[in-house]
Design a protein around this motif. Sequence first.
Motif, PDB file in Angstrom:
ATOM      1  N   GLU A 115      47.159  39.631  43.966  1.00 22.82           N
ATOM      2  CA  GLU A 115      46.420  40.213  42.848  1.00 22.82           C
ATOM      3  C   GLU A 115      46.240  39.191  41.725  1.00 22.82           C
ATOM      4  O   GLU A 115      45.188  39.127  41.084  1.00 22.82           O
ATOM      5  CB  GLU A 115      47.150  41.451  42.314  1.00 22.82           C
ATOM      6  N   GLU A 116      47.279  38.394  41.485  1.00 23.52           N
ATOM      7  CA  GLU A 116      47.204  37.382  40.433  1.00 23.52           C
ATOM      8  C   GLU A 116      46.178  36.301  40.783  1.00 23.52           C
ATOM      9  O   GLU A 116      45.417  35.851  39.920  1.00 23.52           O
ATOM     10  CB  GLU A 116      48.587  36.757  40.219  1.00 23.52           C
ATOM     11  N   LEU A 117      46.147  35.873  42.035  1.00 20.06           N
ATOM     12  CA  LEU A 117      45.131  34.906  42.476  1.00 20.06           C
ATOM     13  C   LEU A 117      43.730  35.470  42.273  1.00 20.06           C
ATOM     14  O   LEU A 117      42.829  34.772  41.804  1.00 20.06           O
ATOM     15  CB  LEU A 117      45.347  34.546  43.947  1.00 20.06           C
ATOM     16  N   ARG A 118      43.563  36.750  42.617  1.00 19.86           N
ATOM     17  CA  ARG A 118      42.248  37.390  42.465  1.00 19.86           C
ATOM     18  C   ARG A 118      41.837  37.443  40.987  1.00 19.86           C
ATOM     19  O   ARG A 118      40.702  37.151  40.636  1.00 19.86           O
ATOM     20  CB  ARG A 118      42.259  38.792  43.066  1.00 19.86           C
ATOM     21  N   ARG A 119      42.795  37.783  40.142  1.00 15.39           N
ATOM     22  CA  ARG A 119      42.493  37.895  38.713  1.00 15.39           C
ATOM     23  C   ARG A 119      42.172  36.530  38.110  1.00 15.39           C
ATOM     24  O   ARG A 119      41.163  36.359  37.420  1.00 15.39           O
ATOM     25  CB  ARG A 119      43.681  38.525  37.986  1.00 15.39           C
ATOM     26  N   LEU A 120      43.027  35.557  38.373  1.00 12.87           N
ATOM     27  CA  LEU A 120      42.836  34.227  37.792  1.00 12.87           C
ATOM     28  C   LEU A 120      41.586  33.536  38.328  1.00 12.87           C
ATOM     29  O   LEU A 120      40.916  32.803  37.602  1.00 12.87           O
ATOM     30  CB  LEU A 120      44.067  33.354  38.080  1.00 12.87           C
ATOM     31  N   GLY A 121      41.275  33.774  39.600  1.00 11.57           N
ATOM     32  CA  GLY A 121      40.117  33.134  40.213  1.00 11.57           C
ATOM     33  C   GLY A 121      38.838  33.932  40.123  1.00 11.57           C
ATOM     34  O   GLY A 121      37.805  33.500  40.637  1.00 11.57           O
ATOM     35  N   SER A 122      38.892  35.109  39.465  1.00 10.85           N
ATOM     36  CA  SER A 122      37.722  36.014  39.406  1.00 10.85           C
ATOM     37  C   SER A 122      37.119  36.174  40.796  1.00 10.85           C
ATOM     38  O   SER A 122      35.923  35.933  41.009  1.00 10.85           O
ATOM     39  CB  SER A 122      36.672  35.480  38.418  1.00 10.85           C
ATOM     40  N   GLU A 123      37.965  36.558  41.735  1.00 11.04           N
ATOM     41  CA  GLU A 123      37.578  36.570  43.142  1.00 11.04           C
ATOM     42  C   GLU A 123      36.869  37.871  43.517  1.00 11.04           C
ATOM     43  O   GLU A 123      37.452  38.814  44.056  1.00 11.04           O
ATOM     44  CB  GLU A 123      38.804  36.330  44.026  1.00 11.04           C
ATOM     45  N   PHE A 124      35.573  37.849  43.240  1.00 10.67           N
ATOM     46  CA  PHE A 124      34.690  38.942  43.617  1.00 10.67           C
ATOM     47  C   PHE A 124      33.427  38.328  44.198  1.00 10.67           C
ATOM     48  O   PHE A 124      32.907  37.343  43.661  1.00 10.67           O
ATOM     49  CB  PHE A 124      34.373  39.837  42.406  1.00 10.67           C
ATOM     50  N   GLY A 125      32.925  38.874  45.306  1.00  8.12           N
ATOM     51  CA  GLY A 125      31.815  38.275  46.038  1.00  8.12           C
ATOM     52  C   GLY A 125      30.569  38.083  45.192  1.00  8.12           C
ATOM     53  O   GLY A 125      30.132  39.004  44.507  1.00  8.12           O
ATOM     54  N   ALA A 126      29.974  36.863  45.254  1.00  9.08           N
ATOM     55  CA  ALA A 126      28.761  36.566  44.492  1.00  9.08           C
ATOM     56  C   ALA A 126      27.573  37.372  45.000  1.00  9.08           C
ATOM     57  O   ALA A 126      26.642  37.675  44.249  1.00  9.08           O
ATOM     58  CB  ALA A 126      28.457  35.073  44.567  1.00  9.08           C
ATOM     59  N   THR A 127      27.593  37.731  46.284  1.00  7.45           N
ATOM     60  CA  THR A 127      26.496  38.506  46.870  1.00  7.45           C
ATOM     61  C   THR A 127      26.792  40.001  46.851  1.00  7.45           C
ATOM     62  O   THR A 127      25.939  40.807  46.493  1.00  7.45           O
ATOM     63  CB  THR A 127      26.241  38.052  48.323  1.00  7.45           C
ATOM     64  N   THR A 128      28.010  40.372  47.221  1.00  3.03           N
ATOM     65  CA  THR A 128      28.342  41.797  47.383  1.00  3.03           C
ATOM     66  C   THR A 128      29.072  42.399  46.189  1.00  3.03           C
ATOM     67  O   THR A 128      29.056  43.620  46.012  1.00  3.03           O
ATOM     68  CB  THR A 128      29.239  41.986  48.622  1.00  3.03           C
ATOM     69  N   GLY A 129      29.739  41.561  45.390  1.00  7.56           N
ATOM     70  CA  GLY A 129      30.566  42.071  44.303  1.00  7.56           C
ATOM     71  C   GLY A 129      31.902  42.624  44.776  1.00  7.56           C
ATOM     72  O   GLY A 129      32.716  43.071  43.973  1.00  7.56           O
ATOM     73  N   ARG A 130      32.144  42.586  46.096  1.00  6.43           N
ATOM     74  CA  ARG A 130      33.393  43.125  46.629  1.00  6.43           C
ATOM     75  C   ARG A 130      34.579  42.246  46.245  1.00  6.43           C
ATOM     76  O   ARG A 130      34.453  41.020  46.197  1.00  6.43           O
ATOM     77  CB  ARG A 130      33.323  43.223  48.156  1.00  6.43           C
ATOM     78  N   PRO A 131      35.745  42.849  45.950  1.00  7.57           N
ATOM     79  CA  PRO A 131      36.936  42.037  45.679  1.00  7.57           C
ATOM     80  C   PRO A 131      37.307  41.225  46.916  1.00  7.57           C
ATOM     81  O   PRO A 131      37.292  41.731  48.036  1.00  7.57           O
ATOM     82  CB  PRO A 131      38.012  43.063  45.337  1.00  7.57           C
ATOM     83  N   ARG A 132      37.626  39.952  46.704  1.00  2.00           N
ATOM     84  CA  ARG A 132      38.017  39.098  47.816  1.00  2.00           C
ATOM     85  C   ARG A 132      39.509  39.238  48.097  1.00  2.00           C
ATOM     86  O   ARG A 132      40.312  39.377  47.179  1.00  2.00           O
ATOM     87  CB  ARG A 132      37.689  37.639  47.496  1.00  2.00           C
TER      88      ARG A 132
END
Length: 422
Positions: free
Chosen positions: A287-304
């Motif tokens: 979760e921390e990696l996702r938050r810090l990296g803003s990991e959401f798909g550029a095409t789909t917007g889905r959380p990575r």
Amino acid sequence: MVDVILGLQWGDEGKGKIVDYFASQYDVIARFQGGPNAGHTLYVGPEKTKVVLHQIPSGVFHQGTVNLIGNGVVLDPITLQRECATVSGFGVNLKKNLFIAQRAHLILPTHRALDKAAELAKGADKIGSTLKGIGPTYMDKTGRNGLRVGDLLHKDFEKDYQSLRQKHRVLLDHYGFNEDITAWEEEFFAAIEELRAHNIVSGEYFINEHLSNGKKVLAEGAQGSMLDIDFGTFPFVTSSNTTSAGVCSGLGVAPQRIREIIGVSKAYCTRVGGGPFPTELENETGEELRRLGSEFGATTGRPRRCGWMDLVALKYACMINGVTAVVMTKADVLDAFEELQVCTGYMVDGQPSEQVPFQMTRAAIEPQYRAVKGWNTDSSVCRDAASLPAEMKAYVDFINGYLGTPVRWISNGPGREQIVPL
């Protein structure tokens, strides 16, 4: 000569920024595969306005370069129309610097419908398609049914369209798909008129003429090597060859024309949608990696999905591509961690291995980790190798030793200037 930039993981490695960084050194930037399922993020102009390109090559904002959408790409005229409007808004003259290969296949509204219908029919076994019509379009290509950009210029295009639409309708009826796609078709035919006005060329002659005239070509890949139709984590893959082999078939250039193959990898791993991901962290660290990296798909917007660096998969990707150098992106995302973990091997069905299994979905894979000290400091301000934290350099040295292929650049932020040569 042709240099190549492609992804070494499951896509989303930051290839758009890397192509943008190198583009000024080349005369031609050419996309060689994929379609609007790609999302290459750039920050343009003094205000660093965020722009996501799905089909137009990432060198389009550089004056003096020409950009080619190659024959290996599947093209959605509606997406292209919207992208062209965005890019033109920055003062870019697309009539002058965007060219489209005649042999590129068209994504029809019924391809999008088929994609949606097939994914819905899979239920819990869905592969995480972007529902852009990519798979059905490539299926028509290999099934010798597809329509190509060059067909737009023929008087029988609408007749051929209706014929293929009817074939698709039979398949849609089989799925029980009865959604009204009239609005999609209206958009499609409006976009077709605009597409006809673009520079439609014989892509293979276009690119080889530039090469014969001594021009430098940068081939831009989409998605990532672990999504390759042949060598990826099948069946959770895309429908094209995302590896360096796809450059030749996707642009019409001979293998001996290729010089450098630059692979792009994050400093950790991410994946969108379903499929194997040995180092995934389904915990607070993920979760921390996702938050810090803003990991959401550029095409789909889905959380990575997020996880630690997987060197087994990365070495495999370097091998099948013939990678000559690596760019490590999002290194600054790891700034907050005091300790990092790096996967250096797998236990596959209880047996140690340093190879990617043939069918990852049918094997019990446990990643074997090596702990590496983190740098726990702000690296995003570094502009040269000397100023990088010693622990970051040690992390890179460890990766280089395992891969046998050098990391030659580190990206430590979203800005064009935030790339450090090593």
